[in-house]
Design a protein around this motif. Structure first.
Motif, PDB file in Angstrom:
ATOM      1  N   LEU A 109       4.621  80.790  60.153  1.00  0.00           N
ATOM      2  CA  LEU A 109       4.912  82.079  60.786  1.00  0.00           C
ATOM      3  C   LEU A 109       6.388  82.229  61.136  1.00  0.00           C
ATOM      4  CD1 LEU A 109       1.800  82.355  63.155  1.00  0.00           C
ATOM      5  CD2 LEU A 109       2.171  83.583  61.011  1.00  0.00           C
ATOM      6  N   LYS A 110       7.037  81.136  61.489  1.00  0.00           N
ATOM      7  CA  LYS A 110       8.462  81.183  61.832  1.00  0.00           C
ATOM      8  C   LYS A 110       9.316  81.642  60.658  1.00  0.00           C
ATOM      9  CE  LYS A 110       8.904  77.806  65.589  1.00  0.00           C
ATOM     10  NZ  LYS A 110       9.456  76.486  65.979  1.00  0.00           N
ATOM     11  N   ASN A 111       8.825  81.387  59.441  1.00  0.00           N
ATOM     12  CA  ASN A 111       9.615  81.734  58.250  1.00  0.00           C
ATOM     13  C   ASN A 111       9.536  83.206  57.891  1.00  0.00           C
ATOM     14  OD1 ASN A 111      10.559  79.119  57.695  1.00  0.00           O
ATOM     15  ND2 ASN A 111       8.650  78.566  56.690  1.00  0.00           N
ATOM     16  N   ILE A 112       8.552  83.929  58.440  1.00  0.00           N
ATOM     17  CA  ILE A 112       8.361  85.337  58.064  1.00  0.00           C
ATOM     18  C   ILE A 112       9.416  86.182  58.766  1.00  0.00           C
ATOM     19  CG2 ILE A 112       6.748  87.266  58.017  1.00  0.00           C
ATOM     20  CD1 ILE A 112       4.464  85.244  58.141  1.00  0.00           C
ATOM     21  N   ALA A 113      10.280  86.805  57.972  1.00  0.00           N
ATOM     22  CA  ALA A 113      11.401  87.558  58.544  1.00  0.00           C
ATOM     23  C   ALA A 113      10.982  88.941  59.026  1.00  0.00           C
ATOM     24  CB  ALA A 113      12.513  87.687  57.502  1.00  0.00           C
ATOM     25  N   ASN A 114      10.081  89.596  58.298  1.00  0.00           N
ATOM     26  CA  ASN A 114       9.669  90.949  58.661  1.00  0.00           C
ATOM     27  C   ASN A 114       8.760  90.913  59.893  1.00  0.00           C
ATOM     28  OD1 ASN A 114       7.598  93.316  58.454  1.00  0.00           O
ATOM     29  ND2 ASN A 114       9.314  93.954  57.183  1.00  0.00           N
ATOM     30  N   SER A 115       9.139  91.612  60.952  1.00  0.00           N
ATOM     31  CA  SER A 115       8.402  91.527  62.222  1.00  0.00           C
ATOM     32  C   SER A 115       6.990  92.095  62.108  1.00  0.00           C
ATOM     33  CB  SER A 115       9.168  92.264  63.330  1.00  0.00           C
ATOM     34  OG  SER A 115       9.361  93.621  62.987  1.00  0.00           O
ATOM     35  N   ASP A 116       6.813  93.191  61.346  1.00  0.00           N
ATOM     36  CA  ASP A 116       5.480  93.767  61.183  1.00  0.00           C
ATOM     37  C   ASP A 116       4.556  92.788  60.464  1.00  0.00           C
ATOM     38  OD1 ASP A 116       6.186  96.121  62.434  1.00  0.00           O
ATOM     39  OD2 ASP A 116       6.830  97.087  60.582  1.00  0.00           O
ATOM     40  N   THR A 117       5.087  92.166  59.415  1.00  0.00           N
ATOM     41  CA  THR A 117       4.289  91.191  58.660  1.00  0.00           C
ATOM     42  C   THR A 117       3.949  89.994  59.538  1.00  0.00           C
ATOM     43  OG1 THR A 117       5.426  91.848  56.627  1.00  0.00           O
ATOM     44  CG2 THR A 117       4.217  89.771  56.571  1.00  0.00           C
ATOM     45  N   ARG A 118       4.925  89.535  60.316  1.00  0.00           N
ATOM     46  CA  ARG A 118       4.697  88.378  61.189  1.00  0.00           C
ATOM     47  C   ARG A 118       3.629  88.699  62.239  1.00  0.00           C
ATOM     48  NH1 ARG A 118       9.603  87.414  62.594  1.00  0.00           N
ATOM     49  NH2 ARG A 118       9.559  88.525  64.566  1.00  0.00           N
ATOM     50  N   ASN A 119       3.706  89.879  62.839  1.00  0.00           N
ATOM     51  CA  ASN A 119       2.714  90.261  63.849  1.00  0.00           C
ATOM     52  C   ASN A 119       1.311  90.313  63.257  1.00  0.00           C
ATOM     53  OD1 ASN A 119       4.644  90.466  65.829  1.00  0.00           O
ATOM     54  ND2 ASN A 119       4.980  92.663  65.532  1.00  0.00           N
ATOM     55  N   TYR A 120       1.214  90.819  62.018  1.00  0.00           N
ATOM     56  CA  TYR A 120      -0.099  90.872  61.362  1.00  0.00           C
ATOM     57  C   TYR A 120      -0.665  89.464  61.196  1.00  0.00           C
ATOM     58  CZ  TYR A 120      -3.522  91.069  57.598  1.00  0.00           C
ATOM     59  OH  TYR A 120      -4.657  90.903  56.840  1.00  0.00           O
TER      60      TYR A 120
END
Length: 667
Positions: free
Chosen positions: A408-419
């Motif tokens: 999860l730390k690697n996901i840059a897009n905040s919307d994608t990370r929240n999902y």
């Protein structure tokens, strides 16, 4: 080959000699209509022709998809090729002498171009030789392997130019050197022969192997892959790196797959040559094969030219070796996927089969269904993490959680990370919905500890350094409920606001381009109000306009800029990503004509709209900062933000009173 920057004289000469009707007619059936020609647009599907070609203007334009430009741009867009590559091709076709900006490099460039032509020729001759050998008695074993083991039809064998390299040490060498009289040095540079270590002479690189031509995107043979028909190792042997062939920049069957990728808006990448060939034989014509385990950024960017949604499906074996190969193949794509720049999916076929094996016992429709349901890479990774783990056991639960947090730390897009935070929290809650909020909080705390709690703004004395202006503050209050900086959110236009701003800026630029008499007024208004274009593609176009105008003299006589649109289009030939967003501004249809005829009122409306949007953004920004500031702890900052947002509010009221018409109605 690294092509030096071409001399402007060469580019201009190519533009003069390359008639656009002649160039476009090779790809589009054109019919004369009045002064122009019309046809079906090659850039999108249509039943009624909206694609026009003007011989007098040497320009094309589609009123359906807004594609437009000159002959060079047409070939670039249709073939997804570089500017320099297209100019060189057209220069050869129309016998234009090639000049570069570096005179000392001209001779070397011509030598390299000559070498490349010879390499293409000798490789094409080699492909014909291998295809002929496949039909001879010595090639029967290879032909039987293709027909029986691989179940390829004659049509497929011919389409992919499959052949056979005879077992002799010098068979190809003697044919090309003694019979066809090619120079030995060219064969060696093409990767077809190697010098003997002792005794002199050369020997064939490929011997007693089934031969698979590797082609570039234009369909020219640039290398070979050879499969052994014995127990000889390696099982597969590729040509060495040459002037034409770089394994990390080439994809097998892309020349055949590029149209399918564009049409289906998806590329399928498989491991081996025969997997790709089998998929094409089954009618799945958007398949390509990597020439190694790891995909390079160059290969990925090459694929993504042909898919608008940037959808890429990796189909490697589903067994342990295939899973490892998938992880290796992703390689440098991972960063693009984390940023959301590529929509990466993983397809693992059942029973550990590869695509070729799967199609022997299943239909193309079965494969297509699996393809449609292939999970996104992030979902696939999560499944790999939890596979064979018992989350009811403390050790497994802890290890899985740690790996998920790392992902999860690697996901840059905040919307994608929240999902994915919510998705993973559901998995970790083991069906108990009451635990989901706790798991979410736990994951957020481990991903970004600072974001999980609300931080009070620092004191005014510390923040301002004992007397500095509040404008020098670089930190902004943080809204823990929204998970973002308030200053960032306040600077992002609302959807309706952005739509209005987009239209206003585009209209202003179109008027500037097509109404020279209005240019000075537009420049004066922007400077007087200290306004800039907010949207990046509009800002980029305006920067190019200013550079051209300043290059025409210190006086900056904007109204008299000659051939402005043509000069801008020439500049944008080297900026593929930017031109797509602004190319429609270079053309005027009936609706646009009516809009720009209402100048200067429309200019004033567009300027007022830009001004209004900027004022509203500043107003919301300062209002939010004021609302988040503690008046007792930071009275100076509290007072500053109040005065700032109130001042912007007064300006908004003034602009509203001054408007004699509705901006939204006029725009």
């Amino acid at each position: 080959m690294q092509i030096p920057r071409l001399h402007p004289d060469t580019i201009e000469e190519v533009k003069l000699r390359a008639d656009i009707v002649d160039v476009v007619s090779e790809y589009v059936v054109l019919r004369k209509r009045g002064k122009d020609f019309v046809g079906l647009c090659p850039f999108h599907d249509e039943k009624s022709p909206s694609f026009t070609v003007s011989q007098t203007k040497q320009m094309y334009y589609c009123f359906g998809c807004q594609a437009g430009g000159n002959a060079i741009k047409f070939v670039m867009e249709l073939g997804k090729r570089s500017f320099a590559d297209v100019v060189l091709d057209l220069a050869r076709r129309y016998q234009v002498p090639v000049q570069t900006l570096e005179p000392e490099q001209r001779q070397e460039l011509q030598r390299q171009l000559s070498l490349r032509e010879q390499l293409y020729e000798v490789l094409a001759s080699s492909a014909q030789f291998y295809q002929h050998a496949l039909r001879q008695s010595q090639g029967q074993k290879a032909l039987q392997y293709l027909q029986s083991n691989r179940q390829f039809k004659e049509e497929t064998i011919q389409q992919f130019g499959l052949g056979y390299a005879p077992a002799g040490w010098e068979t190809l060498y003697r044919y090309l050197v003694e019979d066809k009289h090619y120079p030995v040095q060219i064969l060696e540079k093409a990767g077809l022969i190697k010098p003997r270590r002792e005794g002199g002479g050369y020997y064939d690189v490929f011997r007693d192997r089934l031969m698979i031509p590797i082609r570039d995107v234009q369909g020219r043979v640039i290398a070979f892959g050879g499969r052994t028909l014995t127990d000889e190792q390696p099982k597969y042997l590729n040509s060495p790196e040459t002037e034409l062939f770089s394994k990390g920049k080439t994809l097998f069957a892309l020349d055949r797959a590029k149209d399918g990728i564009s049409k289906l808006d998806r590329a399928v990448v498989v491991e081996g040559y025969f997997d790709a060939i089998a998929l094409h034989a089954a009618g799945i014509n958007n398949a390509i094969a990597s020439l190694g385990t790891a995909l390079s950024l160059e290969q990925v960017r090459l694929i993504l030219r042909y898919t608008e949604s940037k959808q890429l499906v990796l189909n490697f074996d589903a067994d342990k070796a295939g899973t490892n190969a998938t992880e290796r193949a992703i390689g440098e794509i991972a960063e693009l996927a984390y940023k959301g720049e590529v929509q990466l999916k993983i397809l693992n076929l059942p029973d550990g089969k590869d695509a070729d094996e799967y199609l022997h016992s299943h239909t193309p429709e079965d494969y297509g269904e699996l393809l449609k349901n292939a999970p996104l890479w992030l979902d696939w990774q999560i499944q790999q993490i939890i596979q064979d783990r018992d989350l009811k056991q403390a050790t497994d639960f802890q290890q899985v959680t740690q790996q998920i947090v790392k992902l999860l730390k690697n996901i840059a897009n905040s919307d994608t990370r929240n999902y994915y935070v919510s998705y993973c929290a559901e998995i970790l809650s083991l069906g108990d919905t009451r635990l989901i909020p706790l798991r979410v909080e736990n994951l957020l705390t481990q991903i970004a500890p600072a974001a999980a709690t609300y931080s009070k703004p620092v004191s005014a004395k510390k923040a301002w350094g004992g007397g500095k202006s509040p404008l020098s503050i670089t930190s902004a209050p943080f809204d823990s409920a929204q998970g973002k900086s308030l200053s960032t959110s306040s600077n992002s236009p609302l959807p309706t606001e952005r739509s209005l701003l987009e239209h206003a800026e585009a209209l202003l630029l179109r008027i500037y381009l097509h109404c020279p008499e209005q240019r000075q007024m537009i420049v004066d208004e922007l400077e007087e109000r200290d306004l800039q274009f907010s949207l990046s593609h509009h800002r980029f176009l305006w920067q190019q306009i200013l550079e051209i105008s300043s290059g025409d003299g210190e006086t900056k006589n904007f109204a008299s800029l000659p051939n402005l649109i043509s000069r801008l289009q020439d500049r944008f030939l080297e900026f593929d990503s930017e031109i797509g967003l602004i190319s429609h501004l270079f053309h005027v249809d009936e609706k646009n004509q009516k809009e720009i005829l209402r100048t200067p009122q429309v200019v004033q409306a567009a300027i007022a709209c830009m001004d209004l949007v900027m004022l509203e953004k500043r107003y919301r920004h300062f209002l939010e900062l004021w609302q988040q500031t503690d008046p007792e702890a930071e009275p100076e900052r509290y007072q500053y933000y109040y005065q700032a947002f109130y001042a912007e509010k007064i300006k908004l009221q003034q602009i509203d009173r001054q408007r004699l018409f509705s901006i939204t109605e006029l725009l």
